[in-house]
Design an enzyme around this catalytic site. Structure first.
Site, PDB file in Angstrom:
ATOM      1  N   SER A  24       1.046  -1.388  -0.160  1.00 10.69           N
ATOM      2  CA  SER A  24      -0.254   0.320  -0.059  1.00 10.69           C
ATOM      3  C   SER A  24       0.572   1.209   0.373  1.00 10.69           C
ATOM      4  O   SER A  24       1.821   1.155   1.177  1.00 10.69           O
ATOM      5  CB  SER A  24      -0.821  -0.299   0.915  1.00 10.69           C
ATOM      6  OG  SER A  24      -1.523   1.121   1.796  1.00 10.69           O
ATOM      7  N   LYS A  57      -0.967  -0.903  -4.490  1.00  5.08           N
ATOM      8  CA  LYS A  57      -2.871  -0.525  -3.865  1.00  5.08           C
ATOM      9  C   LYS A  57      -2.078   1.327  -3.829  1.00  5.08           C
ATOM     10  O   LYS A  57      -1.343   1.640  -2.762  1.00  5.08           O
ATOM     11  CB  LYS A  57      -3.465  -1.204  -3.255  1.00  5.08           C
ATOM     12  CG  LYS A  57      -4.010  -0.008  -1.831  1.00  5.08           C
ATOM     13  CD  LYS A  57      -4.577  -0.220  -1.009  1.00  5.08           C
ATOM     14  CE  LYS A  57      -4.779  -0.216   0.723  1.00  5.08           C
ATOM     15  NZ  LYS A  57      -5.098  -0.566   1.676  1.00  5.08           N
ATOM     16  N   LEU A  58      -2.599   2.173  -4.346  1.00  6.16           N
ATOM     17  CA  LEU A  58      -1.962   3.941  -4.207  1.00  6.16           C
ATOM     18  C   LEU A  58      -3.660   4.412  -3.492  1.00  6.16           C
ATOM     19  O   LEU A  58      -4.544   3.540  -3.540  1.00  6.16           O
ATOM     20  CB  LEU A  58      -2.417   3.978  -5.497  1.00  6.16           C
ATOM     21  CG  LEU A  58      -1.641   3.477  -6.971  1.00  6.16           C
ATOM     22  CD1 LEU A  58      -1.963   4.551  -7.569  1.00  6.16           C
ATOM     23  CD2 LEU A  58      -0.183   3.437  -6.615  1.00  6.16           C
ATOM     24  N   LYS A  59      -3.176   4.916  -1.955  1.00  6.33           N
ATOM     25  CA  LYS A  59      -4.507   5.686  -1.529  1.00  6.33           C
ATOM     26  C   LYS A  59      -3.895   6.840  -2.092  1.00  6.33           C
ATOM     27  O   LYS A  59      -3.750   7.352  -3.135  1.00  6.33           O
ATOM     28  CB  LYS A  59      -3.418   6.112  -0.472  1.00  6.33           C
ATOM     29  CG  LYS A  59      -2.758   5.312   0.668  1.00  6.33           C
ATOM     30  CD  LYS A  59      -4.067   4.670   0.973  1.00  6.33           C
ATOM     31  CE  LYS A  59      -3.551   3.769   2.745  1.00  6.33           C
ATOM     32  NZ  LYS A  59      -5.609   3.282   2.982  1.00  6.33           N
ATOM     33  N   ASP A  83      -7.020   2.822  -2.579  1.00  7.98           N
ATOM     34  CA  ASP A  83      -7.567   3.281  -1.097  1.00  7.98           C
ATOM     35  C   ASP A  83      -8.418   4.311  -0.678  1.00  7.98           C
ATOM     36  O   ASP A  83      -7.263   5.205  -0.497  1.00  7.98           O
ATOM     37  CB  ASP A  83      -7.139   2.771  -0.579  1.00  7.98           C
ATOM     38  CG  ASP A  83      -7.965   2.337   0.682  1.00  7.98           C
ATOM     39  OD1 ASP A  83      -8.847   2.417   0.867  1.00  7.98           O
ATOM     40  OD2 ASP A  83      -6.620   1.647   1.454  1.00  7.98           O
ATOM     41  N   ASN A 134      -9.853   5.547   1.758  1.00 11.27           N
ATOM     42  CA  ASN A 134     -10.179   6.005   3.242  1.00 11.27           C
ATOM     43  C   ASN A 134     -11.728   6.493   2.953  1.00 11.27           C
ATOM     44  O   ASN A 134     -11.316   7.420   3.947  1.00 11.27           O
ATOM     45  CB  ASN A 134      -9.371   5.423   3.835  1.00 11.27           C
ATOM     46  CG  ASN A 134      -8.171   5.048   4.238  1.00 11.27           C
ATOM     47  OD1 ASN A 134      -6.931   5.216   3.531  1.00 11.27           O
ATOM     48  ND2 ASN A 134      -8.762   3.870   4.425  1.00 11.27           N
ATOM     49  N   GLU A 180     -11.622   1.040  -3.130  1.00 10.23           N
ATOM     50  CA  GLU A 180     -11.028   0.481  -2.425  1.00 10.23           C
ATOM     51  C   GLU A 180     -12.444   1.492  -1.132  1.00 10.23           C
ATOM     52  O   GLU A 180     -11.875   2.580  -0.955  1.00 10.23           O
ATOM     53  CB  GLU A 180     -10.270  -0.245  -1.278  1.00 10.23           C
ATOM     54  CG  GLU A 180     -10.573  -1.130   0.258  1.00 10.23           C
ATOM     55  CD  GLU A 180      -9.238  -0.945   0.510  1.00 10.23           C
ATOM     56  OE1 GLU A 180      -8.077  -0.932   0.285  1.00 10.23           O
ATOM     57  OE2 GLU A 180      -9.018  -1.405   2.132  1.00 10.23           O
ATOM     58  N   ASP A 199     -14.000  -2.071   3.770  1.00  7.60           N
ATOM     59  CA  ASP A 199     -13.230  -1.817   4.660  1.00  7.60           C
ATOM     60  C   ASP A 199     -13.478  -1.768   5.441  1.00  7.60           C
ATOM     61  O   ASP A 199     -14.274  -2.861   6.271  1.00  7.60           O
ATOM     62  CB  ASP A 199     -11.563  -1.529   3.528  1.00  7.60           C
ATOM     63  CG  ASP A 199     -10.226  -1.994   4.892  1.00  7.60           C
ATOM     64  OD1 ASP A 199     -10.850  -2.007   6.274  1.00  7.60           O
ATOM     65  OD2 ASP A 199      -9.804  -0.460   5.188  1.00  7.60           O
ATOM     66  N   LYS A 233      -9.544  -7.312   7.777  1.00 11.77           N
ATOM     67  CA  LYS A 233      -8.386  -6.911   8.639  1.00 11.77           C
ATOM     68  C   LYS A 233      -9.312  -7.715  10.132  1.00 11.77           C
ATOM     69  O   LYS A 233     -10.683  -6.931  10.274  1.00 11.77           O
ATOM     70  CB  LYS A 233      -8.465  -5.640   8.958  1.00 11.77           C
ATOM     71  CG  LYS A 233      -8.019  -5.138   7.809  1.00 11.77           C
ATOM     72  CD  LYS A 233      -8.004  -2.837   7.745  1.00 11.77           C
ATOM     73  CE  LYS A 233      -7.314  -2.233   6.947  1.00 11.77           C
ATOM     74  NZ  LYS A 233      -7.597  -1.580   7.027  1.00 11.77           N
ATOM     75  N   GLY A 241      -4.078  -4.552   5.523  1.00 13.02           N
ATOM     76  CA  GLY A 241      -3.011  -4.182   6.927  1.00 13.02           C
ATOM     77  C   GLY A 241      -3.398  -3.005   7.323  1.00 13.02           C
ATOM     78  O   GLY A 241      -3.734  -2.364   7.290  1.00 13.02           O
TER      79      GLY A 241
HETATM   80  O1  NPG Z   1       0.833  -2.287   4.578  1.00 12.08           O
HETATM   81  O2  NPG Z   1       0.343  -2.184   6.566  1.00 12.08           O
HETATM   82  C1  NPG Z   1       0.132  -1.679   5.512  1.00 12.08           C
HETATM   83  C2  NPG Z   1      -1.071  -0.634   5.389  1.00 12.08           C
HETATM   84  C3  NPG Z   1      -2.126  -0.861   4.225  1.00 12.08           C
HETATM   85  O3  NPG Z   1      -3.125   1.067   3.502  1.00 12.08           O
HETATM   86  C4  NPG Z   1      -3.011   0.190   4.736  1.00 12.08           C
HETATM   87  N1  NPG Z   1      -3.595   0.495   6.133  1.00 12.08           N
HETATM   88  O4  NPG Z   1      -6.787   2.313   5.260  1.00 12.08           O
HETATM   89  O5  NPG Z   1      -6.319   0.049   5.075  1.00 12.08           O
HETATM   90  C5  NPG Z   1      -6.200   1.281   5.160  1.00 12.08           C
HETATM   91  C6  NPG Z   1      -3.991   1.591   6.636  1.00 12.08           C
HETATM   92  C7  NPG Z   1      -4.693   1.620   7.235  1.00 12.08           C
HETATM   93  C8  NPG Z   1      -3.271   1.556   7.987  1.00 12.08           C
HETATM   94  C9  NPG Z   1      -5.615   1.850   8.209  1.00 12.08           C
HETATM   95  C10 NPG Z   1      -3.060   2.674   9.709  1.00 12.08           C
HETATM   96  C11 NPG Z   1      -4.940   2.298   9.490  1.00 12.08           C
HETATM   97  C12 NPG Z   1      -3.953   2.367  10.001  1.00 12.08           C
END
Ligand code: NPG
Length: 369
Positions: A136, A162-164, A189, A191, A214, A239, A263, A291
């Site tokens: 990610s 995966k690109l935020k 993603d 969020n 996502e 998610d 998760k 993750g």
């Molecule tokens: O590689 O663990 C990893 C990060 C993956 O993007 C990732 N996690 O929105 O899924 C998410 C994000 C996240 C990270 C969310 C930390 C909450 C806390």
């Protein structure tokens, strides 16, 4: 049957190798609560996936620690002899708080499995001894830096990028990454940063041939995601909205997504994550393991989950080096082919290295009946 004799709650902090920016904030360090439970027969570890602030969900580190200390741990002690799987009921008097519950449920499960010399992966019915890894990629300051980071991760061997994204840093970035890498498995993603009014933006993203989009809409929504899914071609993945097996069932029956990110911490622990997996699998919906920047403790759990048969897409199960210079456990390494070994020792198969644990500890308390 086992009895919990003591619970140690430890707040730990580790710097991240690079800041991780999402649409809800920027992390520069990993701070979380680890639980170590002592039972009659073994000890077990759990890692709370809550963060410093309530940005991803309403749970956050200090709140989760208090919920554990004031409510869940006393209930654990009061329950006396525990049969495996009984903790959902023991904790049912506390509404919500899945991340806090997951920490203790997973730690007790780890202790039970260590006592019976069973690996978490085999308890889950895992069918693989290696899993495919994705990565990610946080929101980068510039498109150039993003392209550079993506190239680095591809050279490492990651099998899915995966690109935020967030409003203003989305379609052009995605198009640039796609143009530079026509063949890769690519997803985004958001969020929860968009609304249905952004439908046209997601229609433009259809052209980038993404594996999935996502959680584009509100963090607790199912209905509007179902509407967006009807309007675009790309598969949606949920998610944040999937907080339990019941919510997963609702999402699938409403058509809110065609892929599920699992998760374990977000749904209340590994046993509930298994139920989400089973529901998705019986609906032929692919799942993958999300993750939350876990240390080696949470990463070991994730790898066991990701080895279950319904996990057919690469997860955010990256190597320790993607997050930390020096992990809490022995580092998890990814092979050049983009796969990682699933731990096969008793329980989660790993423990923190004592010197690292000490060095990373911010505070610790031990609770006894
Ligand atoms: O590689 O663990 C990893 C990060 C993956 O993007 C990732 N996690 O929105 O899924 C998410 C994000 C996240 C990270 C969310 C930390 C909450 C806390």
């Amino acid at each position: 049957m086992t009895r919990v004799r003591a619970v140690e709650l430890r707040m730990i902090g580790l710097p991240l190798v690079r800041p991780f920016r999402t649409s809800f904030g920027t992390s520069t360090e990993k701070v979380c609560v680890l639980a170590r439970v002592e039972t009659d027969d073994a000890e077990g570890w759990g890692e709370c996936v809550a963060d410093i602030e309530p940005g991803f969900s309403e749970e956050f580190n200090d709140g989760a620690r208090l919920v554990m200390r004031e409510f869940l741990v006393p209930a654990l002690f009061a329950a006396g002899d525990l049969s495996p799987g009984a903790l959902d009921r023991v904790f049912a008097f506390v509404r919500g708080n899945p991340m806090a519950k997951a920490t203790l449920i997973d730690a007790v499960l780890d202790a039970e499995l260590r006592a019976s010399e069973t690996s978490l992966a085999s308890w889950l019915g895992a069918e693989r001894d290696r899993v495919e890894c994705g990565v990610s990629v946080g929101i980068a300051p510039t498109t150039g830096e993003l392209l550079e980071q993506v190239a680095g991760y591809l050279a490492d061997g990651y099998r899915r990028i995966k690109l935020k994204i967030e409003p203003g840093t989305d379609v052009e970035r995605v198009e640039a990454v796609r143009a530079a890498n026509p063949e890769i498995a690519l997803s985004v993603d958001a969020n929860a940063a968009y609304t249905l009014e952004d439908t046209d933006l997601f229609r433009r993203l259809d052209a980038s041939d993404l594996l999935m989009v996502e959680q584009p809409l509100h963090h607790d929504d199912l209905l509007q995601h179902a509407e967006l899914q009807r309007r675009i071609r790309t598969d949606l993945c949920l998610d944040e909205s999937i907080r339990s097996a019941a919510r997963a069932e609702a999402a699938l029956s409403l058509g809110s997504c065609r892929i599920v990110n699992i998760k374990q911490g977000r749904v209340g622990g590994v046993p509930e994550a298994r139920r989400v997996h089973d529901i998705a699998r019986s609906a032929s919906v692919p799942v993958w393991c999300g993750g939350m920047l876990e240390t080696g403790i949470g990463r070991a759990q994730n790898l066991a989950l990701a080895a279950m048969p319904g996990f057919t897409l690469p997860g955010d199960t990256s190597a320790s080096s993607r997050y930390f210079l020096d992990d809490l456990t022995e580092p998890f390494e990814m092979a050049p082919d983009g796969t990682m070994a699933v731990p096969n020792g008793p329980g989660i198969g790993v423990t923190p290295r004592p010197d690292r644990l000490e060095a990373c500890t911010l505070r610790v308390e031990t609770l006894r009946p």
